[in-house]
Design an enzyme around this catalytic site. Structure first.
Site, PDB file in Angstrom:
ATOM      1  N   GLY A 112      25.734  -0.371  -8.383  1.00 48.49           N
ATOM      2  CA  GLY A 112      24.659  -1.346  -8.207  1.00 48.49           C
ATOM      3  C   GLY A 112      24.882  -2.184  -6.967  1.00 48.49           C
TER       4      GLY A 112
ATOM      5  N   GLY B 198      23.039  -4.836  -6.120  1.00 49.22           N
ATOM      6  CA  GLY B 198      22.296  -6.086  -6.291  1.00 49.22           C
ATOM      7  C   GLY B 198      23.197  -7.261  -5.955  1.00 49.22           C
ATOM      8  CG  PHE B 199      21.753 -11.337  -6.293  1.00 49.08           C
ATOM      9  CD1 PHE B 199      21.733 -12.051  -5.111  1.00 49.08           C
ATOM     10  CD2 PHE B 199      20.558 -11.097  -6.932  1.00 49.08           C
ATOM     11  CE1 PHE B 199      20.550 -12.500  -4.567  1.00 49.08           C
ATOM     12  CE2 PHE B 199      19.359 -11.544  -6.404  1.00 49.08           C
ATOM     13  CZ  PHE B 199      19.352 -12.241  -5.218  1.00 49.08           C
TER      14      PHE B 199
ATOM     15  CB  VAL C 202      24.780   5.341 -12.613  1.00 50.14           C
ATOM     16  CG1 VAL C 202      25.811   5.474 -13.733  1.00 50.14           C
ATOM     17  CG2 VAL C 202      25.391   4.696 -11.386  1.00 50.14           C
TER      18      VAL C 202
ATOM     19  CD  GLU D 257       9.340 -18.703  -8.825  1.00 49.34           C
ATOM     20  OE1 GLU D 257       9.706 -17.516  -8.727  1.00 49.34           O
ATOM     21  OE2 GLU D 257      10.050 -19.670  -8.490  1.00 49.34           O
TER      22      GLU D 257
ATOM     23  CG  ASP E 130      19.913  -9.758 -14.339  1.00 52.62           C
ATOM     24  OD1 ASP E 130      20.462 -10.867 -14.256  1.00 52.62           O
ATOM     25  OD2 ASP E 130      18.773  -9.511 -13.913  1.00 52.62           O
TER      26      ASP E 130
HETATM   27  C1  FAD Z   1      10.501 -11.489 -10.403  1.00 54.65           C
HETATM   28  C2  FAD Z   1      11.877 -12.111 -10.545  1.00 54.65           C
HETATM   29  C3  FAD Z   1      12.110 -13.391 -10.100  1.00 54.65           C
HETATM   30  C4  FAD Z   1      13.377 -13.952 -10.207  1.00 54.65           C
HETATM   31  N1  FAD Z   1      13.580 -15.225  -9.738  1.00 54.65           N
HETATM   32  C5  FAD Z   1      14.822 -15.738  -9.733  1.00 54.65           C
HETATM   33  C6  FAD Z   1      15.083 -17.002  -9.166  1.00 54.65           C
HETATM   34  O1  FAD Z   1      14.164 -17.681  -8.696  1.00 54.65           O
HETATM   35  N2  FAD Z   1      16.359 -17.456  -9.142  1.00 54.65           N
HETATM   36  C7  FAD Z   1      17.390 -16.724  -9.643  1.00 54.65           C
HETATM   37  O2  FAD Z   1      18.551 -17.162  -9.581  1.00 54.65           O
HETATM   38  N3  FAD Z   1      17.177 -15.530 -10.215  1.00 54.65           N
HETATM   39  C8  FAD Z   1      15.929 -15.012 -10.272  1.00 54.65           C
HETATM   40  N4  FAD Z   1      15.697 -13.785 -10.828  1.00 54.65           N
HETATM   41  C9  FAD Z   1      16.808 -13.079 -11.464  1.00 54.65           C
HETATM   42  C10 FAD Z   1      17.676 -12.369 -10.455  1.00 54.65           C
HETATM   43  O3  FAD Z   1      16.901 -11.653  -9.513  1.00 54.65           O
HETATM   44  C11 FAD Z   1      18.614 -11.437 -11.193  1.00 54.65           C
HETATM   45  O4  FAD Z   1      19.346 -12.207 -12.100  1.00 54.65           O
HETATM   46  C12 FAD Z   1      19.579 -10.739 -10.236  1.00 54.65           C
HETATM   47  O5  FAD Z   1      18.877  -9.881  -9.369  1.00 54.65           O
HETATM   48  C13 FAD Z   1      20.611  -9.932 -11.014  1.00 54.65           C
HETATM   49  O6  FAD Z   1      21.489  -9.350 -10.115  1.00 54.65           O
HETATM   50  P1  FAD Z   1      22.247  -8.020 -10.521  1.00 54.65           P
HETATM   51  O7  FAD Z   1      23.133  -7.675  -9.370  1.00 54.65           O
HETATM   52  O8  FAD Z   1      22.825  -8.134 -11.859  1.00 54.65           O
HETATM   53  O9  FAD Z   1      21.092  -6.943 -10.677  1.00 54.65           O
HETATM   54  P2  FAD Z   1      20.024  -6.431  -9.635  1.00 54.65           P
HETATM   55  O10 FAD Z   1      19.787  -7.418  -8.554  1.00 54.65           O
HETATM   56  O11 FAD Z   1      18.867  -5.982 -10.445  1.00 54.65           O
HETATM   57  O12 FAD Z   1      20.736  -5.168  -8.990  1.00 54.65           O
HETATM   58  C14 FAD Z   1      20.988  -4.010  -9.739  1.00 54.65           C
HETATM   59  C15 FAD Z   1      21.040  -2.836  -8.793  1.00 54.65           C
HETATM   60  O13 FAD Z   1      21.388  -1.683  -9.534  1.00 54.65           O
HETATM   61  C16 FAD Z   1      20.597  -0.580  -9.106  1.00 54.65           C
HETATM   62  N5  FAD Z   1      20.496   0.348 -10.232  1.00 54.65           N
HETATM   63  C17 FAD Z   1      19.953   0.134 -11.435  1.00 54.65           C
HETATM   64  N6  FAD Z   1      20.093   1.215 -12.229  1.00 54.65           N
HETATM   65  C18 FAD Z   1      20.742   2.139 -11.477  1.00 54.65           C
HETATM   66  C19 FAD Z   1      21.218   3.457 -11.739  1.00 54.65           C
HETATM   67  N7  FAD Z   1      21.049   4.069 -12.926  1.00 54.65           N
HETATM   68  N8  FAD Z   1      21.872   4.097 -10.751  1.00 54.65           N
HETATM   69  C20 FAD Z   1      22.071   3.517  -9.550  1.00 54.65           C
HETATM   70  N9  FAD Z   1      21.659   2.269  -9.254  1.00 54.65           N
HETATM   71  C21 FAD Z   1      21.004   1.589 -10.214  1.00 54.65           C
HETATM   72  C22 FAD Z   1      19.268  -1.199  -8.718  1.00 54.65           C
HETATM   73  O14 FAD Z   1      18.589  -0.394  -7.779  1.00 54.65           O
HETATM   74  C23 FAD Z   1      19.701  -2.544  -8.121  1.00 54.65           C
HETATM   75  O15 FAD Z   1      19.860  -2.481  -6.738  1.00 54.65           O
HETATM   76  C24 FAD Z   1      14.434 -13.209 -10.757  1.00 54.65           C
HETATM   77  C25 FAD Z   1      14.199 -11.917 -11.229  1.00 54.65           C
HETATM   78  C26 FAD Z   1      12.933 -11.356 -11.117  1.00 54.65           C
HETATM   79  C27 FAD Z   1      12.701  -9.962 -11.612  1.00 54.65           C
END
Ligand code: FAD
Length: 434
Positions: free
Chosen positions: A26, A28-29, A94, A185, A315
């Site tokens: 992943g 993401g953040f 994955v 939003e 998340d």
């Molecule tokens: C519309 C919206 C608005 C939001 N607003 C806010 C806000 O204002 N402030 C705030 O703090 N948070 C906000 N959030 C929450 C925040 O975006 C999430 O908490 C954050 O992105 C989580 O980070 P993460 O790295 O856990 O997951 P993600 O950022 O979702 O990253 C997960 C990554 O895993 C990859 N992935 C998933 N499944 C697979 C797989 N099977 N194989 C390979 N790759 C995969 C995805 O492509 C992605 O790049 C918001 C969320 C949304 C949806």
């Protein structure tokens, strides 16, 4: 080129000579935060994501409403690691994880083995089994979701412009489900797009026939905020022409109609789902007992119980704060800080040190309703609303963006829109597959 860690089985001689391999699932953040903290480690770091870009989810609704360009919300993952020689990026999905064998399977490439794992696959939409939602609702979790929604809304207005009967059928009406930050939003941004830009673009379609209806099951918007913030938010949305329905639950979704459990039927060709999420289904492959929302349990140092070499962040993870024992919300700031802690803990293990527990530094929960209208509430209960909160929101979100280039792009788009009310991206580009 094949990674040195490609293939489930490897030559024992090269096994002995190779550096430890840290596999980050992943980008993401959480994943990016972990990888960056391993920049100085004497180890190979592999980041795998199903996309070749990092998505900035908090601003997706701004892409959907033309306030930001797509590239301000999606950044090439490889670019983020140009200055990190020990990091490699692969675009792959994955499909399986074997914690006991320390091996991960992918749809598009050979399995990879690891010495340390960071699981940061995030979460996706949860339609709670609502009839027709899976087929007809528009979720807002990926860049593809935002781009699809933007094109759909533009096409509905063009269709209605050619055929006024469609206006009466609800073609330009939008139902937004969920009175949390995503819902409010999105509704606020759509209201600005409708009442400022589309009012000028489509002079033949009266704005009072273009409804934006926000549906929330609970008795108030932003349930996690204080009542004064909740009532401010409701009024700010209503002032912008959003109808707020509280205590209403969506029963079913059809292409042109939304039916509520109360029996009300709203004519709308668009329903945006901002009401719930569930952790990535990959968590179900781990063989550990999952928590509420399918979240993977973690120890105080973010490792998965029984697996000190595997960490879950963001998340997908059920994370409790080291100081308060509170379960932390699924937020970008939690994911980034947890990713960084997991990366630091792996670096400590590589140095023969003990891991440290995760402590969350809370900058407050916030949301923006529109130009000059925002809300902020800290964990201590302090609140801010209006312009000051709007600018605080802007500052925190700029800080979360992954590069200076992305920050500059966002500031330029926001400033331009702020002064001119103009959104230059409201064109719909069709491809052969549309
Ligand atoms: C519309 C919206 C608005 C939001 N607003 C806010 C806000 O204002 N402030 C705030 O703090 N948070 C906000 N959030 C929450 C925040 O975006 C999430 O908490 C954050 O992105 C989580 O980070 P993460 O790295 O856990 O997951 P993600 O950022 O979702 O990253 C997960 C990554 O895993 C990859 N992935 C998933 N499944 C697979 C797989 N099977 N194989 C390979 N790759 C995969 C995805 O492509 C992605 O790049 C918001 C969320 C949304 C949806």
């Amino acid at each position: 080129m094949a990674s040195p860690h490609s293939g489930a089985t490897s030559d024992p001689a090269s096994e002995q000579s190779r550096r430890p391999h840290i596999l980050i699932l992943g980008g993401g953040f959480g994943g990016v935060g972990a990888a960056r903290k391993l920049k100085g480690a004497d180890a190979d770091v592999t980041v795998v994501d199903r996309n070749d870009y990092h998505t900035f989810q908090p601003l997706l609704y701004q892409v959907a409403t033309d306030l930001l360009e797509t590239s301000a919300c999606g950044h090439p993952l490889r670019d983020l690691f140009h200055d990190q020689p020990n990091a490699t990026v692969h675009e792959a999905t994955v499909t399986g994880i074997d914690l006991a064998a320390r091996e991960v399977q992918f749809a598009e490439m050979a399995p990879l083995t690891y010495d340390y794992l960071v699981l940061g696959l995030g979460a996706g939409v949860n339609f709670f089994g609502v009839d027709g939602a899976n087929e007809h609702a528009f979720p807002m979790y990926t860049l593809a979701d935002a781009v699809r929604l933007k094109g759909h809304v533009l096409r509905k207005w063009e269709d209605a412009d050619r055929d006024s009967a469609l206006v009466d059928d609800g073609a330009v009406n939008i139902v937004v489900v969920g009175g949390g930050p995503t819902g409010i939003e999105s509704a606020g941004a759509l209201a600005e797009l409708y009442r400022s830009n589309f009012a000028e673009d489509y002079r033949g379609i009266p704005q009072d026939k273009a409804r934006i209806v926000l549906v929330e099951a609970g008795p108030a918007l932003l349930s996690m905020f204080k009542p004064s913030i909740q009532s401010y938010t409701k009024k700010a949305l209503e002032d912008r022409g959003v109808e707020v329905l509280l205590g209403e639950v969506v029963a079913s979704v059809e292409p042109t109609r939304v039916t509520l459990k109360s029996g009300k039927v709203i004519e709308a060709h668009t329903l945006i789902w901002g009401a719930g999420l569930q952790a990535s289904p990959v968590g179900e492959m781990l063989g550990v007992e999952l928590q509420h929302g399918n979240r993977v349990p973690t120890e105080p140092d973010l490792s998965i119980p029984g697996h000190p070499e595997a960490f879950a962040v963001g998340d997908i993870a059920w994370i409790t704060d080291g100081d308060t024992d509170d379960v932390l919300p699924q937020l970008g700031s939690v994911a980034l800080q947890a990713g960084e802690r997991a990366g630091e803990n792996i670096a400590r293990l590589l140095d023969g040190k003990e891991t440290e527990q995760f402590r969350y530094h809370d900058k407050g929960t916030m949301a923006t309703i529109g130009r000059g209208a925002g809300v902020v509430q800290t964990r201590g209960g302090h609140t801010l609303k209006g312009k000051a909160a709007f600018f605080a929101w802007g500052g925190v979100h700029l800080a979360l963006l992954s590069t200076g280039e992305d920050r500059t792009k966002a500031v330029m788009d926001w400033t331009w829109a702020g002064f001119t009310h103009e959104r230059a991206g409201r064109i719909s580009v069709r491809t052969d597959t549309d």
